[in-house]
Motif scaffolding. Structure first.
Motif, PDB file in Angstrom:
ATOM      1  N   TYR A 109       0.859  -1.176   0.000  1.00 60.37           N
ATOM      2  CA  TYR A 109       0.000   0.000   0.000  1.00 60.37           C
ATOM      3  C   TYR A 109       0.901   1.233   0.000  1.00 60.37           C
ATOM      4  O   TYR A 109       1.787   1.369   0.856  1.00 60.37           O
ATOM      5  N   ASP A 149       1.158   5.074   0.554  1.00 64.27           N
ATOM      6  CA  ASP A 149       0.424   6.196   1.133  1.00 64.27           C
ATOM      7  C   ASP A 149       0.730   7.484   0.366  1.00 64.27           C
ATOM      8  O   ASP A 149       1.612   7.534  -0.495  1.00 64.27           O
ATOM      9  N   GLU A 150      -0.022   8.541   0.687  1.00 66.00           N
ATOM     10  CA  GLU A 150       0.107   9.781  -0.067  1.00 66.00           C
ATOM     11  C   GLU A 150       1.488  10.409   0.080  1.00 66.00           C
ATOM     12  O   GLU A 150       2.032  10.970  -0.877  1.00 66.00           O
ATOM     13  N   ALA A 151       2.078  10.314   1.265  1.00 61.63           N
ATOM     14  CA  ALA A 151       3.415  10.887   1.471  1.00 61.63           C
ATOM     15  C   ALA A 151       4.443  10.182   0.599  1.00 61.63           C
ATOM     16  O   ALA A 151       5.333  10.810   0.019  1.00 61.63           O
ATOM     17  N   THR A 152       4.308   8.857   0.490  1.00 57.28           N
ATOM     18  CA  THR A 152       5.246   8.089  -0.334  1.00 57.28           C
ATOM     19  C   THR A 152       5.013   8.375  -1.817  1.00 57.28           C
ATOM     20  O   THR A 152       5.964   8.425  -2.602  1.00 57.28           O
ATOM     21  N   LYS A 153       3.743   8.544  -2.208  1.00 58.67           N
ATOM     22  CA  LYS A 153       3.451   8.851  -3.613  1.00 58.67           C
ATOM     23  C   LYS A 153       4.189  10.100  -4.074  1.00 58.67           C
ATOM     24  O   LYS A 153       4.590  10.194  -5.241  1.00 58.67           O
ATOM     25  N   ASN A 154       4.382  11.043  -3.183  1.00 58.88           N
ATOM     26  CA  ASN A 154       5.078  12.277  -3.547  1.00 58.88           C
ATOM     27  C   ASN A 154       6.539  12.025  -3.907  1.00 58.88           C
ATOM     28  O   ASN A 154       7.177  12.852  -4.563  1.00 58.88           O
ATOM     29  N   TYR A 178       4.034   8.713 -10.452  1.00 60.51           N
ATOM     30  CA  TYR A 178       2.737   9.346 -10.226  1.00 60.51           C
ATOM     31  C   TYR A 178       2.644  10.723 -10.890  1.00 60.51           C
ATOM     32  O   TYR A 178       1.559  11.306 -10.976  1.00 60.51           O
ATOM     33  N   ASN A 179       3.767  11.242 -11.356  1.00 61.23           N
ATOM     34  CA  ASN A 179       3.769  12.517 -12.081  1.00 61.23           C
ATOM     35  C   ASN A 179       3.852  12.329 -13.589  1.00 61.23           C
ATOM     36  O   ASN A 179       3.870  13.304 -14.342  1.00 61.23           O
ATOM     37  N   LYS A 181       4.900   2.323  -9.912  1.00 63.31           N
ATOM     38  CA  LYS A 181       3.988   2.986  -8.985  1.00 63.31           C
ATOM     39  C   LYS A 181       3.998   2.345  -7.597  1.00 63.31           C
ATOM     40  O   LYS A 181       3.512   2.944  -6.635  1.00 63.31           O
TER      41      LYS A 181
END
Length: 322
Positions: free
Chosen positions: A6, A8-13, A18-19, A241
């Motif tokens: 999973y 999380d949003e902090a890791t997605k950054n 994701y960009n 991702k």
């Protein structure tokens, strides 16, 4: 149970994929000068963590030998591996290139050699300047502004740090119950998730992910180079991702060949290098760790610092975890 991690949003950054936009070079979230992409996820804490739980009693070498006649990517007319002697003991007695006495040349048996090869021979990494879109590479560097007469001024292997990270083997061939995947088999999301489930393996951000197709069972026959089973773009997006910092395989190209994309002859290379900021490892010898069912391990590897090159030999090794 979902076997992929999973995110999380902090890791997605921190995950460049994701960009990404389709067929466009991504600007790095790590800044306008970034040349190493997802390798930024290697830091003091991650290195200390993996070293602290490494069992160094057994080491597995994932590299292949370089030798005359070895298989390689020569489809675009590039130089195969060559080696030749530049000095031999008897030759020095005759030629005396060191301006030594006959007695010294007789005593000192001097041998030397040189090599010539495409930088993508054998076990090696691909850097971000290897593939891009429309004259541009990862993070907005361009051929117009950053490519000199000899080499790229940006994104060469000399910028890469030594890679010390958790590694994961996805034995896709074993998951399908075969020694070697069929020619041109595409490894997508379904294969990856089925393999994770079968192995009981979990992906984590910061992983080096290695895919076994079984192609090394063909090595060094030249059939190794033809119609490779490998990753497709869907599978590459899935791994990127989930936070992979490098993706590799035991085949010639990492990706499925020939390309299933009408316009893009290397869709996985262009996606990982230009869009997702993930370097590539090719021609890794994975048979030994596959036989051991070593699906999670400590990965250690450093490429030769060939300034500005599009690829460089690497000798990766892995060790079990405690």
């Amino acid at each position: 149970m979902c076997n992929a991690c999973y995110v999380d949003e902090a890791t997605k950054n921190k995950i460049i994929a994701y960009n990404a936009e389709f067929h466009k070079c991504t600007k790095s979230p790590y800044g306008k000068d970034d040349e190493i992409g997802m390798l930024h996820m290697i830091d003091a804490q991650s290195r200390s963590s993996i070293i602290s739980c490494t069992d160094a009693s057994k080491v597995f070498d994932l590299s292949v030998d370089h030798f005359i006649g070895m298989p390689g990517w020569f489809g675009a007319g590039d130089q195969p591996y060559q080696i030749w002697m530049t000095h031999t003991p008897q030759g020095e007695i005759v030629a005396n290139t060191m301006n030594a006495s006959p007695e010294a040349n007789q005593l000192v048996a001097y041998s030397g050699d040189a090599i010539s090869m495409y930088t993508h021979c054998g076990t090696h990494i691909d850097t971000f300047n290897h593939f891009g879109y429309d004259g541009e590479i990862f993070n907005g560097f361009t051929a117009k502004d950053h490519l000199g007469s000899r080499v790229w001024q940006k994104c060469g292997p000399e910028k890469h740090p030594p890679i010390l990270a958790r590694g994961v083997l996805l034995d896709v061939a074993a998951m399908h119950g075969v020694d070697t995947l069929p020619a041109s088999h595409a490894i997508g999301k379904a294969d990856i998730e089925a393999c994770l489930k079968k192995q009981g393996t979990v992906l984590k951000p910061g992983d080096v992910v290695l895919l076994r197709t079984g192609q090394m069972l063909l090595w060094p026959d030249m059939s190794f180079t033809k119609n490779t089973p490998g990753l497709n773009r869907e599978g590459a997006e899935y791994l990127a991702k989930n936070g992979a910092i490098m993706i590799g395989a035991d085949n010639l190209t990492l990706e499925q060949t020939p390309s299933a994309h009408a316009l893009n002859f290397f869709p996985v290379h262009t996606y990982l290098l230009a869009e997702a900021g993930v370097p590539i490892l090719e021609m890794a010898q994975l048979e030994e760790i596959a036989a051991e069912k070593l699906y999670e391990f400590a990965f250690f590897g450093a490429c030769i610092k060939l300034r500005g090159a599009t690829g460089a030999p690497m000798r990766p090794v892995v060790m079990p975890l405690n």
